[in-house]
Design an enzyme around this catalytic site. Sequence first.
Site, PDB file in Angstrom:
ATOM      1  N   LYS A   1       0.833  -1.207   0.000  1.00  0.00           N
ATOM      2  CA  LYS A   1       0.000   0.000   0.000  1.00  0.00           C
ATOM      3  C   LYS A   1       0.869   1.259   0.000  1.00  0.00           C
ATOM      4  O   LYS A   1       1.973   1.248   0.531  1.00  0.00           O
ATOM      5  CB  LYS A   1      -0.925   0.011   1.220  1.00  0.00           C
ATOM      6  CG  LYS A   1      -1.960  -1.114   1.211  1.00  0.00           C
ATOM      7  CD  LYS A   1      -2.930  -1.000   2.379  1.00  0.00           C
ATOM      8  CE  LYS A   1      -4.009  -2.078   2.281  1.00  0.00           C
ATOM      9  NZ  LYS A   1      -5.013  -1.956   3.353  1.00  0.00           N
TER      10      LYS A   1
ATOM     11  N   LYS B   1      -0.263  -8.022   5.702  1.00  0.00           N
ATOM     12  CA  LYS B   1      -0.849  -9.310   5.359  1.00  0.00           C
ATOM     13  C   LYS B   1      -2.205  -9.095   4.694  1.00  0.00           C
ATOM     14  O   LYS B   1      -2.946  -8.190   5.052  1.00  0.00           O
ATOM     15  CB  LYS B   1      -1.003 -10.145   6.638  1.00  0.00           C
ATOM     16  CG  LYS B   1      -1.535 -11.535   6.414  1.00  0.00           C
ATOM     17  CD  LYS B   1      -0.751 -12.578   7.214  1.00  0.00           C
ATOM     18  CE  LYS B   1      -1.141 -13.987   6.764  1.00  0.00           C
ATOM     19  NZ  LYS B   1      -0.572 -14.324   5.437  1.00  0.00           N
TER      20      LYS B   1
ATOM     21  N   ILE C   1      -5.912  -9.680   4.246  1.00  0.00           N
ATOM     22  CA  ILE C   1      -7.062 -10.201   4.995  1.00  0.00           C
ATOM     23  C   ILE C   1      -8.058 -10.658   3.934  1.00  0.00           C
ATOM     24  O   ILE C   1      -8.470  -9.856   3.077  1.00  0.00           O
ATOM     25  CB  ILE C   1      -7.688  -9.112   5.906  1.00  0.00           C
ATOM     26  CG1 ILE C   1      -6.628  -8.462   6.806  1.00  0.00           C
ATOM     27  CG2 ILE C   1      -8.829  -9.692   6.731  1.00  0.00           C
ATOM     28  CD1 ILE C   1      -5.926  -9.389   7.768  1.00  0.00           C
TER      29      ILE C   1
ATOM     30  N   HIS D   1     -15.554  -3.989   5.444  1.00  0.00           N
ATOM     31  CA  HIS D   1     -15.058  -2.660   5.804  1.00  0.00           C
ATOM     32  C   HIS D   1     -15.993  -2.116   6.883  1.00  0.00           C
ATOM     33  O   HIS D   1     -17.121  -1.741   6.590  1.00  0.00           O
ATOM     34  CB  HIS D   1     -15.045  -1.757   4.557  1.00  0.00           C
ATOM     35  CG  HIS D   1     -14.683  -0.334   4.836  1.00  0.00           C
ATOM     36  ND1 HIS D   1     -13.700   0.327   4.139  1.00  0.00           N
ATOM     37  CD2 HIS D   1     -15.167   0.556   5.726  1.00  0.00           C
ATOM     38  CE1 HIS D   1     -13.613   1.566   4.597  1.00  0.00           C
ATOM     39  NE2 HIS D   1     -14.500   1.735   5.551  1.00  0.00           N
TER      40      HIS D   1
ATOM     41  N   GLU E   1     -11.198   3.389  10.399  1.00  0.00           N
ATOM     42  CA  GLU E   1     -11.553   2.273   9.513  1.00  0.00           C
ATOM     43  C   GLU E   1     -10.891   0.984   9.957  1.00  0.00           C
ATOM     44  O   GLU E   1      -9.693   0.971  10.257  1.00  0.00           O
ATOM     45  CB  GLU E   1     -11.084   2.550   8.080  1.00  0.00           C
ATOM     46  CG  GLU E   1     -11.709   3.739   7.419  1.00  0.00           C
ATOM     47  CD  GLU E   1     -11.301   3.854   5.946  1.00  0.00           C
ATOM     48  OE1 GLU E   1     -11.879   4.691   5.259  1.00  0.00           O
ATOM     49  OE2 GLU E   1     -10.396   3.116   5.495  1.00  0.00           O
TER      50      GLU E   1
ATOM     51  N   ASN F   1      -9.868   8.527   8.855  1.00  0.00           N
ATOM     52  CA  ASN F   1     -10.269   9.665   8.036  1.00  0.00           C
ATOM     53  C   ASN F   1     -10.527  10.853   8.951  1.00  0.00           C
ATOM     54  O   ASN F   1     -11.321  10.758   9.884  1.00  0.00           O
ATOM     55  CB  ASN F   1     -11.518   9.338   7.238  1.00  0.00           C
ATOM     56  CG  ASN F   1     -11.281   8.169   6.307  1.00  0.00           C
ATOM     57  OD1 ASN F   1     -10.231   8.077   5.673  1.00  0.00           O
ATOM     58  ND2 ASN F   1     -12.210   7.251   6.256  1.00  0.00           N
TER      59      ASN F   1
ATOM     60  N   ARG G   1     -12.049  13.705   8.650  1.00  0.00           N
ATOM     61  CA  ARG G   1     -13.061  14.629   8.120  1.00  0.00           C
ATOM     62  C   ARG G   1     -14.462  14.107   8.459  1.00  0.00           C
ATOM     63  O   ARG G   1     -14.601  12.976   8.925  1.00  0.00           O
ATOM     64  CB  ARG G   1     -12.943  14.663   6.588  1.00  0.00           C
ATOM     65  CG  ARG G   1     -13.144  13.265   5.992  1.00  0.00           C
ATOM     66  CD  ARG G   1     -13.249  13.242   4.480  1.00  0.00           C
ATOM     67  NE  ARG G   1     -13.670  11.928   4.005  1.00  0.00           N
ATOM     68  CZ  ARG G   1     -12.849  10.916   3.760  1.00  0.00           C
ATOM     69  NH1 ARG G   1     -11.541  11.060   3.943  1.00  0.00           N
ATOM     70  NH2 ARG G   1     -13.322   9.749   3.335  1.00  0.00           N
TER      71      ARG G   1
ATOM     72  N   VAL H   1     -18.997  11.268   3.808  1.00  0.00           N
ATOM     73  CA  VAL H   1     -20.216  11.230   3.000  1.00  0.00           C
ATOM     74  C   VAL H   1     -21.322  10.474   3.750  1.00  0.00           C
ATOM     75  O   VAL H   1     -22.468  10.921   3.806  1.00  0.00           O
ATOM     76  CB  VAL H   1     -19.937  10.542   1.640  1.00  0.00           C
ATOM     77  CG1 VAL H   1     -21.240  10.315   0.862  1.00  0.00           C
ATOM     78  CG2 VAL H   1     -18.945  11.338   0.812  1.00  0.00           C
TER      79      VAL H   1
END
Length: 451
Positions: free
Chosen positions: A158, A201, A203, A208, A275, A290, A292, A295
Site C-alpha cells: 500500500k 498481510k 485479509i 469494511h 476504519e 479519516n 473529516r 459522506v
Amino acid sequence: MFKKILVANRGEIALRIIRACHEMGIRTVAVYSKADEDSLHRRLADEAVCIGPAPANQSYLDIKTIIAVAELTNSEAIHPGYGFLAENSTFAGVCEDCDIKFIGPPSHVISRMGEKSEAKRTARAGGAPVVPGSEGVVSTLNEAKAICEEIGYPVMIKAAAGGGGKGMRLVSRQEDLFKLYENARGEAQAAFGNPDLYVEKLIINPRHIEVQVLADSYGNCIHLGERDCSMQRRHQKLLEESPGVGISEEIRKQIGEAAVKAAKSAEYVNAGTVEFLYDDQGNFYFMEMNTRIQVEHPVTEQVTGVDLVKEQLKIAYGEKLKLRQDDISMSGHAIECRINAEDPDKNFAPSPGKIDFLHIPGGLGIRVDTHVFQGYTIPPFYDSMIAKLIVYGGDRSEAILKLKSCLREFIVSGVKTTIPFHRKVINTEKFVTGGFGTSFLDSLNEKQVDI
Ligand code: MV4
C-alpha cells in the site's frame, strides 16, 4: 458560538453544513466557482463569493483565495466538508496561522494520520489491533522481501500517502514481488508525489467496518458505533449501513474502544472515522483514519440521533463534549445509497447534464441529502454524486423494504443515474441476508430474490 463561518465546499455537503449553521444561529458564507453560479449553496448561504473558474484547482482548492474571502467577510471559522481541502494539512495550518478556526483536527494530526503507515504506528501505540506487516514504510525491495517472508504471502502493498485503495497491490507470491513493488512505487509517486510503500498481510474477504468518533479539545473522546461500508466498486462506496450486519453488542464495544484508543493516541480533535478490516473469524484490524466528516455520516445520525455537524461546530468553538459514552445508544437500522449521475451500462461513466424531471421520495424515516432540483444542470467538473438516499427503519428488513420502495419512487430524468443499479443490488440474496463480502459486486448476476 461562532457568529459567521465560511463553507469551503459545494454540493450536498455544503447544504448540510449551511443547515446546521442556520439551526444554530450561525451566519454562513458560501464560496462558489463560475460553474456553480446556479447552485443552491450559493443561494441558501447568507453571503456568497465567486472564487474562480470551474476547475477545482482554480476555485475550491485555491487556498489563498478562500482565506482572503474568509478575511474579507469576517468569517471566524471554515468548514471544509469532505474532499477538496478537508484533509489538506497545509490548508488547516494556514487557517491556524491566520486565526481562522479550521473545523476539523489540528494540522499536525491531519499530517500524522494522512501518512498511512504513521497512522498505523499511532493506532498500535494506543493499543488498537493493526494488520500485521511492516512497521512504518519499507525503504528497499530487500526489506519488503524479508517482511513478506516473515508474515507470509499473500500480502498487500500500500502507498503511505494513499488511502482508499489507490496505489494498492495484491502480491500472491514472491516471484511477483519485484514487479508489483516497482509498479506500486511508480503509481504512488505519480498520484501522490510520494513513492513510500508499506506492506501488510492480506485479509481475505474482509468487511469494511468503520467507527465514528467525536473528540473534544479536552481529551474526551467517544464513539458512535459502526458503519458497514463493504459495498464498494473500485474503492468507491455505493451503499453504507449502520449498525453493521452481525456486529454483536460485544464486538461493537471492542471495536468502538479500539477506535477511541486510536483517536486518543493521535491526540485527535473533532469528528473522525476509524476504519477497520473485519474478517470472517471475528477479528478486526485498524486500517486507516479519516480526519473529516464523511459522506456516509447520516446513517450514524439516524441510528444515534446525534447531529454530527453540530457537534463539529461545538467542538471547534472549544466546547466540551456534553455527550458521554453512556449517552450513546443505537436503535433501528439505517441504509444510505449514493445516487451518482453515472451510467451503469457504460462502466459508470459520468453523465452530467440537465435534470429535466425530478421526483424525490419522502415519508417517515426517509432522508434525501441533495443539492439538485428539477431544471438543475449537473456540471461535468466535479464529483458525480447528486444525492444520498438514507432510509431508517426499526430493523434491517424494514429499512430494506423502505429502500426498495424509495428506489422505485425516485425519478431523475435527463441524466443517467445509479438508481437502477441500486434496485438490482438490494434485490440480491446476498445483500438481503447480509452475507456479502468485498467481492460481492463482481457476482451481481445471481438470481434475484423478492423480499
Ligand atoms: C485490504 C484488504 C485486504 N487485506 N488490506 C483498502 C482500501 C479499501 N478501499 C479497500 N482496501 C482493502 N485493504 C488488507 N491488508 C482488502 C481491501 C478491500 C476491501 C476492503 C473492505 C471492503 C471492500 C474492499 C474492496 C476491495 C479491497
